[in-house]
Motif scaffolding. Structure first.
Motif, PDB file in Angstrom:
ATOM      1  N   LEU A  76     -74.736-127.475 -20.509  1.00  0.00           N
ATOM      2  CA  LEU A  76     -73.819-128.547 -20.143  1.00  0.00           C
ATOM      3  C   LEU A  76     -74.295-129.268 -18.886  1.00  0.00           C
ATOM      4  O   LEU A  76     -74.038-130.457 -18.705  1.00  0.00           O
TER       5      LEU A  76
ATOM      6  N   ASP B 269     -71.936-123.452 -22.247  1.00  0.00           N
ATOM      7  CA  ASP B 269     -70.725-123.243 -23.041  1.00  0.00           C
ATOM      8  C   ASP B 269     -70.884-121.935 -23.809  1.00  0.00           C
ATOM      9  O   ASP B 269     -71.954-121.642 -24.349  1.00  0.00           O
TER      10      ASP B 269
ATOM     11  N   SER C 161     -68.403-121.504 -19.473  1.00  0.00           N
ATOM     12  CA  SER C 161     -67.049-121.938 -19.804  1.00  0.00           C
ATOM     13  C   SER C 161     -66.784-121.707 -21.293  1.00  0.00           C
ATOM     14  O   SER C 161     -67.707-121.542 -22.094  1.00  0.00           O
ATOM     15  N   GLY C 162     -65.499-121.699 -21.622  1.00  0.00           N
ATOM     16  CA  GLY C 162     -65.118-121.570 -23.028  1.00  0.00           C
ATOM     17  C   GLY C 162     -65.061-120.149 -23.544  1.00  0.00           C
ATOM     18  O   GLY C 162     -65.136-119.932 -24.760  1.00  0.00           O
TER      19      GLY C 162
END
Length: 355
Positions: free
Chosen positions: A241, A251, A278-279
């Motif tokens: 990202l 991600d 993240s995620g």
């Protein structure tokens, strides 16, 4: 035992009974490793020590304190993942020789008398056979091994479908090393929640659900669409990202659902010392392979002492539930609990405003 007890005193705590038993065995290993050579003929190498027990009982601390205190010049301490990355590269260099395994071990451990492995485990049948060859070569080269594990030798690769494949390795470990259980009643990692970070890993944090206010408070800036890029590793590119000097932002789905490996994470950890992932989803019903890759990533970043910010969709305990979790999930959870929780419950309602 005195050296380890002194290290504990200097660290501000007292060894519990299980740790004292392990320290006593390590004291004997210290005497055996540092004894003078005979005038005629070499001493046989001391038997190794296999420390095992649940997470947070101080196994890695004991091994580290002993390694740093023992007066042996020809020694090396390496994490299990790191050693086997180096081994596979060395093995490839000697692949044409029928003694490739022995030559690779000799290349990596030339002159080493004492080797310390951390977090010994076996989950892959192919790895089990290769590890047996590596350890056989290691012992034949008169290297004494100290290792830590969450499993006793007989508990390695518990899956009954594959357990028979690890039995020769189990026999080798039990015949060449003394097994010492470190299983006191206290999980020190769970109890120890310092107000100040003691490591770079702990300077990261766990955020949920990742609102703009939480990111700002953590010193993070959400990546923009124009920051997406490929990060090269192993002759291919992984989608990131953002890459901002020593920081890389991935991600979860793109990194862990893809066919990435521990060697990929080790290679990237050579270049980036601040990771953001993240995620992180609730893993109930998710992919077992993705969960295992995530566990491997946490191992690498914790052992490399890289700063790690993890952004999940729910509290950590909720994300780490499900039927598809790796058998090492307790170690993963224990390490992630070192991260301060940077999300306050009142922030959850702000998630809708960020959407």
């Amino acid at each position: 035992m005195e050296k380890v007890e002194l290290a504990a005193t200097q660290a501000g705590f007292t060894l519990d009974p299980a740790q004292r038993t392990a320290a006593g065995r390590l004291a004997r290993l210290d005497a055996e490793l540092t004894r003078k050579r005979r005038l005629f003929g070499a001493n046989p190498p001391p038997r190794g020590v296999y420390l095992w027990g649940p997470v947070g009982r101080g196994k890695s601390w004991l091994a580290t304190a002993f390694f740093e205190a023992v007066d042996v010049r020809q020694k090396r301490r390496v994490h299990f993942h790191e050693f086997f990355r180096e081994f596979h590269a060395a093995y490839a260099r000697h692949r044409a020789d029928r003694r490739a395994c022995e030559l690779a071990v000799a290349e990596l451990l030339d002159g080493c008398r004492f080797l310390c492995f951390d977090e010994f485990h076996v989950h892959d049948p192919g790895d089990a056979m290769m590890m047996g060859r590596v350890l056989t070569s290691l012992f034949e080269q008169n290297i004494t091994l100290l290792t830590t594990s969450n499993y006793p030798p007989a508990g390695l690769m518990p899956n009954p479908v594959y357990h028979h494949m690890v039995e020769p390795l189990i026999t080798l470990l039990e015949s060449s090393m003394d097994t010492v259980e470190v299983a006191g009643p206290t999980d020190y990692r769970a109890e120890s929640r310092p107000t100040e970070a003691r490591t770079e890993f702990q300077r990261g944090g766990y955020l949920w659900p990742g609102t703009a206010r939480q990111l700002t408070a953590a010193g993070l800036v959400r990546p923009g669409p124009d920051e997406r890029c490929g990060v090269e590793t192993g002759g291919r590119e992984l989608p990131a990202l953002a890459v901002r000097e020593a920081q890389v932002w991935f991600d979860f789905a793109e990194l862990c659902d893809a066919a990435t490996s521990t060697i990929d994470y080790l290679s990237l950890a050579d270049r980036f010392d601040h990771w953001v992932l993240s995620g992180l989803p609730r893993m109930t019903g998710g992919s077992r392979d993705a969960a295992q890759r995530f566990a491997n990533l946490v191992d690498v970043l914790c052992d490399r002492d890289a700063r790690f910010h993890l952004i999940g969709e729910a509290p950590l305990e909720e994300c780490l539930r499900g039927e598809a979790l790796p058998i090492d999930i307790n170690r993963t959870a224990s390490r992630l609990r070192l991260l301060p929780v940077l999300a306050a419950p009142e922030d959850v309602g702000a998630a809708a405003a960020d959407a």
